[in-house]
Write a protein that holds these residues in place. Structure first.
Motif, PDB file in Angstrom:
ATOM      1  N   TYR A  21       0.769  -1.099  -0.099  1.00 37.12           N
ATOM      2  CA  TYR A  21       0.003   0.116   0.137  1.00 37.12           C
ATOM      3  C   TYR A  21       0.973   0.972  -0.008  1.00 37.12           C
ATOM      4  O   TYR A  21       0.589   2.204  -0.709  1.00 37.12           O
ATOM      5  N   VAL A  35      -7.073   4.685   5.795  1.00 38.70           N
ATOM      6  CA  VAL A  35      -7.551   3.503   5.212  1.00 38.70           C
ATOM      7  C   VAL A  35      -6.711   2.357   5.189  1.00 38.70           C
ATOM      8  O   VAL A  35      -7.216   1.131   5.140  1.00 38.70           O
ATOM      9  N   CYS A  36      -5.491   2.583   5.009  1.00 42.55           N
ATOM     10  CA  CYS A  36      -4.328   1.420   5.192  1.00 42.55           C
ATOM     11  C   CYS A  36      -4.629   0.571   6.496  1.00 42.55           C
ATOM     12  O   CYS A  36      -4.703  -0.584   6.474  1.00 42.55           O
ATOM     13  N   CYS A  38      -7.292   0.509   8.328  1.00 42.39           N
ATOM     14  CA  CYS A  38      -8.600  -0.276   8.433  1.00 42.39           C
ATOM     15  C   CYS A  38      -8.390  -1.593   7.633  1.00 42.39           C
ATOM     16  O   CYS A  38      -9.067  -2.650   7.812  1.00 42.39           O
ATOM     17  N   LEU A  39      -7.920  -1.419   6.165  1.00 43.09           N
ATOM     18  CA  LEU A  39      -7.753  -2.638   5.233  1.00 43.09           C
ATOM     19  C   LEU A  39      -6.842  -3.555   5.940  1.00 43.09           C
ATOM     20  O   LEU A  39      -7.355  -4.805   5.846  1.00 43.09           O
ATOM     21  N   SER A  40      -5.991  -3.146   6.476  1.00 45.98           N
ATOM     22  CA  SER A  40      -4.878  -4.247   7.131  1.00 45.98           C
ATOM     23  C   SER A  40      -5.558  -4.949   8.117  1.00 45.98           C
ATOM     24  O   SER A  40      -5.406  -6.162   8.207  1.00 45.98           O
ATOM     25  N   ALA A  42      -8.769  -5.630   8.087  1.00 43.03           N
ATOM     26  CA  ALA A  42      -9.560  -6.826   7.210  1.00 43.03           C
ATOM     27  C   ALA A  42      -8.783  -8.058   6.750  1.00 43.03           C
ATOM     28  O   ALA A  42      -9.115  -9.224   6.710  1.00 43.03           O
TER      29      ALA A  42
END
Length: 217
Positions: A21, A35-36, A38-40, A42
């Motif tokens: 990312y 964003v990174c 939150c996505l990490s 998941a």
């Protein structure tokens, strides 16, 4: 005793995601950092789901080396029964083997906590369990016989008809381990009920007391 060890791969995958990312987006900006993050989370949860880790069998330590050896040997026999159960068709046979496995695991769990019960389990450890495992091994081999004759059919039927009785014996052995505790609990309940009755705290006595007070008013 089994212990689950989580896999390190979800951590590695999540770290790789952060790196990837950061190579694509300006992660130093707050928006992309959030964003990174939150996505990490998941990514880590998904990786943990698909790579859950592994179970290891911890060595038994009761303080009695001979008993530890017997428990480990017994659990190995139960593992063999589980493996055979996966190969043997038939719901009734499978159900009986599952009952044996469940009762056996609970028996060993009790024995690990209370080694004084070892004498009560001596016949189970030295005869019932190994004989049952050997019996199921032979039964599994009989199932592989093509065009079985009368002797093979008779032997198979003999095993199938005995499995429910064997499963009952395993469960009875487990139940017997709690005989003293069950007696103590029953005695405690009897004493408690007697004391409650003597104090006039039972439901029936309480209702009578309320009715008496009402009538007096």
């Amino acid at each position: 005793m089994k212990k689950k060890i989580p896999s390190a791969w979800p951590v590695y995958i999540t770290a790789a995601f952060w790196l990837l990312y950061g190579l694509i987006f300006p992660i130093y900006l707050l928006k992309h950092l959030l964003v990174c993050a939150c996505l990490s989370v998941a990514v880590f949860m998904l990786a943990s789901k698909f790579i859950p880790g592994r179970e290891v069998v911890l060595p038994v330590k009761t303080g009695n080396k001979e008993l530890d050896r017997q428990i480990e040997k017994g659990r190995a026999l139960l593992a063999s029964l589980r493996s055979l159960n996966d190969k043997i068709p038939g719901e009734e046979v499978s159900a009986c083997l599952s009952r044996m496995d469940t009762a056996g695991e609970q028996i060993f769990a009790v024995l690990e906590k209370d080694t004084s019960k070892a004498n009560a389990l001596r016949k189970f450890l030295n005869y019932y369990l190994p004989t049952t495992e050997n019996l199921i091994q032979n039964y599994s081999e009989l199932l592989d016989v093509k065009n079985p004759g009368a002797n093979v059919q008779k032997a198979k039927s003999s095993v199938e008809n005995s499995l429910s009785l064997v499963a009952d014996a395993f469960e009875k052995q487990l139940d017997n381990l709690y005989g003293a505790e069950a007696l103590d609990i029953t005695s405690d309940v009897d004493v408690l009920e007697t004391m409650i009755a003597q104090e006039g705290l039972t439901k029936g006595m309480a209702l009578k007391a309320i009715q008496k007070d009402t009538n007096q008013e």
